[in-house]
Enzyme design. Sequence first.
Site, short mmCIF file in Angstrom:
data_model
loop_
_atom_site.label_atom_id
_atom_site.label_comp_id
_atom_site.label_asym_id
_atom_site.label_seq_id
_atom_site.Cartn_x
_atom_site.Cartn_y
_atom_site.Cartn_z
CE LYS A 148 22.64 -8.17 -12.61
NZ LYS A 148 22.49 -6.88 -11.96
CE LYS A 172 20.57 -0.57 -23.59
NZ LYS A 172 19.58 -0.84 -22.55
CE LYS A 224 24.97 1.82 -14.94
NZ LYS A 224 23.95 2.41 -14.23
#
Length: 339
Positions: free
Chosen positions: A119, A201, A204
Amino acid sequence: MDNISSPAKKVMLSGIKPTGDLTLGSYLGAIKNWAERAEQYDCYYFMADLHALTIRNNPADLRRRTLEQLAQYVACGLDPQKNTLFIQSHVPAHAELGWVLNCYTMFGELSRMTQFKDKSAKNADNINGGLFTYPALMAADILLYQPDLVPVGDDQKQHVELTRDVAQRFNNLYGETFKVPEPFSPKVGARIMDLLDPRSKMSKSDEVGNGRVCLMDRPEDIARKFKRAVTDSDGERCVRYDPENKPGVANLMSIYSAVTGESFEEIEREFDGKGYGVFKPAVGEAVIEALRPIREEAEKIMKDKAYLETLCRDGAERASRIAYRTLRKVYKKVGLVAR
Ligand code: TRP
């Protein structure tokens, strides 16, 4: 133990960050199977809004998403009477225990978290303290409820391992305080891939993606996304399950199978000789019908402000009772003056 007469169910807890819209992938892969869990486990699910602050959000969006996510879980069949559903920031014990556990989590341990490394590489302009200490807050989220099991995806296993280490460290210093939870890989339903990029994948995320179907998407948008779904380039143009060579078709078959209950052989037979021009819209239609009741129910809940408020309040109250019992113990053990 509080409940000597009836054998207590095992406790399970999971947090979900409201940083994106729930997708068909989250539904078929996970949420769909959660409703029946409540028979076997005492389940806690919370909207991890405090965790969402580690990245920059539009405040109105974050607020809406948090409530929408809660509404969608209920619409997906999680009964708020049988499960404890709540918003993380409504139970201040999370932030309170989070601080304490920050003081029992080592800099070195936090530095080794692969998610932090990933991140911070992605958000080089906002590597804030919260992003670094996030696992200590996550440990608090978990340990407050003394769960037996924490169902998480692979990306969160390392955080659950750290939670166990912190719990053990604390218990060794102060005596038995926290139950040491087990990470648990829930039986995954279908693993749903992106419609335009079937090797990754369905995620979201914030960007509008045409490869991603969200629970709240309009039927016409769902239909369009399936019509444009990539199939394969092998020229064979037949509906056959071959995830290695035809990942797009395999993904559509998994989706169709998950919503209709048909096996792959049945699907191959049903679309034998029909080609993708028939198959893709059929998958779209099946998904539209599967998601329709969920969307309608979630919309109804979102409009019913009074119900939504009750939902939030009841969930937070139930969670707080358990959470504060743990927090009081911790405060006492570390030497804070009782309030
Ligand atoms: N960190 C998790 C994620 O990013 C969300 C989360 C926060 C969580 N607290 C938790 C998951 C506690 C399980 C238990 O997906």
